[in-house]
Design a protein around this motif. Structure first.
Motif, short mmCIF file in Angstrom:
data_model
loop_
_atom_site.label_atom_id
_atom_site.label_comp_id
_atom_site.label_asym_id
_atom_site.label_seq_id
_atom_site.Cartn_x
_atom_site.Cartn_y
_atom_site.Cartn_z
N GLN A 158 9.53 -13.32 -1.51
CA GLN A 158 9.26 -12.86 -0.15
C GLN A 158 9.51 -13.97 0.87
O GLN A 158 9.98 -13.69 1.97
N ALA A 159 9.24 -15.21 0.50
CA ALA A 159 9.44 -16.33 1.43
C ALA A 159 10.92 -16.55 1.73
O ALA A 159 11.25 -17.20 2.73
N ARG A 160 11.81 -16.01 0.93
CA ARG A 160 13.24 -16.14 1.17
C ARG A 160 13.79 -15.06 2.11
O ARG A 160 14.93 -15.15 2.56
N ILE A 161 13.00 -14.05 2.42
CA ILE A 161 13.44 -12.96 3.28
C ILE A 161 13.80 -13.44 4.69
O ILE A 161 14.84 -13.04 5.22
N PRO A 162 12.99 -14.29 5.34
CA PRO A 162 13.39 -14.76 6.67
C PRO A 162 14.75 -15.47 6.67
O PRO A 162 15.53 -15.33 7.62
N GLU A 163 15.04 -16.20 5.61
CA GLU A 163 16.34 -16.87 5.49
C GLU A 163 17.48 -15.84 5.44
O GLU A 163 18.50 -16.00 6.11
N ALA A 187 15.69 -11.28 21.03
CA ALA A 187 14.97 -10.23 20.28
C ALA A 187 15.15 -10.43 18.78
O ALA A 187 14.20 -10.31 18.01
N ALA A 188 16.36 -10.76 18.36
CA ALA A 188 16.61 -10.99 16.94
C ALA A 188 15.87 -12.23 16.47
O ALA A 188 15.33 -12.26 15.35
N ALA A 189 15.82 -13.27 17.31
CA ALA A 189 15.08 -14.49 16.95
C ALA A 189 13.60 -14.17 16.79
O ALA A 189 12.93 -14.72 15.90
N GLU A 190 13.08 -13.28 17.59
CA GLU A 190 11.67 -12.88 17.47
C GLU A 190 11.45 -12.12 16.15
O GLU A 190 10.41 -12.27 15.51
N ILE A 191 12.42 -11.34 15.74
CA ILE A 191 12.32 -10.62 14.46
C ILE A 191 12.24 -11.63 13.31
O ILE A 191 11.43 -11.48 12.39
N VAL A 192 13.03 -12.68 13.38
CA VAL A 192 13.01 -13.72 12.34
C VAL A 192 11.67 -14.44 12.35
O VAL A 192 11.06 -14.69 11.29
N GLU A 202 8.82 -13.27 13.31
CA GLU A 202 7.82 -12.33 12.75
C GLU A 202 7.92 -12.30 11.23
O GLU A 202 6.90 -12.30 10.53
N ALA A 203 9.13 -12.31 10.71
CA ALA A 203 9.32 -12.32 9.25
C ALA A 203 8.78 -13.61 8.65
O ALA A 203 8.18 -13.60 7.57
N GLN A 204 8.95 -14.72 9.35
CA GLN A 204 8.43 -16.00 8.84
C GLN A 204 6.90 -16.00 8.81
O GLN A 204 6.31 -16.58 7.90
N SER A 205 6.26 -15.35 9.77
CA SER A 205 4.80 -15.30 9.74
C SER A 205 4.30 -14.29 8.70
O SER A 205 3.25 -14.47 8.11
N THR A 206 5.09 -13.24 8.46
CA THR A 206 4.70 -12.24 7.45
C THR A 206 4.91 -12.78 6.04
O THR A 206 4.10 -12.52 5.15
N PHE A 207 5.99 -13.53 5.84
CA PHE A 207 6.33 -14.05 4.52
C PHE A 207 6.42 -15.58 4.58
O PHE A 207 7.50 -16.15 4.55
#
Length: 178
Positions: free
Chosen positions: A86-91, A107-112, A114-119
């Motif tokens: 899961q920690a590799r998903i933001p990458e 907006a896309a940077a914010e999505i990344v 968010e993914a880093q905080s989730t995973f």
């Protein structure tokens, strides 16, 4: 007055075009991430997990070589591997974003982010401390509730013999009550 109407139409057309381009880039990003998955394998190869781009476990393989391990070790290993995957998903998301929306898109940077905080990155692997095996599994009779007392066994009543009857007589054909 006609110049301002033409300018307004051009401005609206320009916004519409940019919105359509952005929508197409975000759709390309979503399409790209849809088929992505991450697989992690244990060092000894006994456990392998695969998660999809949303972080959901899609496949779990436990090899026969894991049979010699304690179940607490195997389950901890599964969880560690899921976290690593899961920690590799933001990458993956960052890479897909670079190729579809570009690196300057907020907006896309914010999505990344968010993914880093989730995973987040999992904690460094340490040798987990497991309780002694007899404290992990206890399937001994003394660990269960005592069975209810058995009902007393009542012997069947003795068979009555008919007077003058043969001992081999099975009472077929005779009166029921005698």
């Amino acid at each position: 007055m006609p110049d301002s109407i033409d300018a307004s139409d051009a401005l609206i057309d320009n916004w519409t075009k940019r919105l359509e381009e952005n929508a197409a880039r975000y759709q390309a990003l979503a399409d790209r991430m849809q088929g992505q998955s991450v697989t992690e394998r244990s060092k000894d190869g006994s456990v392998q997990v695969t998660v999809d781009s949303r972080g959901l476990l899609k496949n779990l393989v436990i090899a026969e070589s894991a049979a010699g391990k304690r179940m607490a070790e195997v389950s901890a290993q599964v969880m560690q591997l899921v976290q690593r995957a899961q920690a590799r998903i933001p990458e993956l998301l960052q890479q897909a974003m670079t190729e579809t929306t570009g690196t300057g898109d907020q907006a896309a940077a914010e999505i990344v982010r968010e993914a880093q905080s989730t995973f987040p990155q999992p904690p460094p692997e340490a040798e987990p401390a497991f309780p002694e095996p007899d404290r992990v599994r206890r399937f001994l009779p003394e660990d269960t509730e005592p069975p209810p007392p058995a009902a007393p066994r009542i012997p069947p009543p003795p068979r009555r013999r008919r007077p003058g009857g043969d001992e081999d007589d099975d009472d077929f054909g005779g009166p029921i009550l005698s």
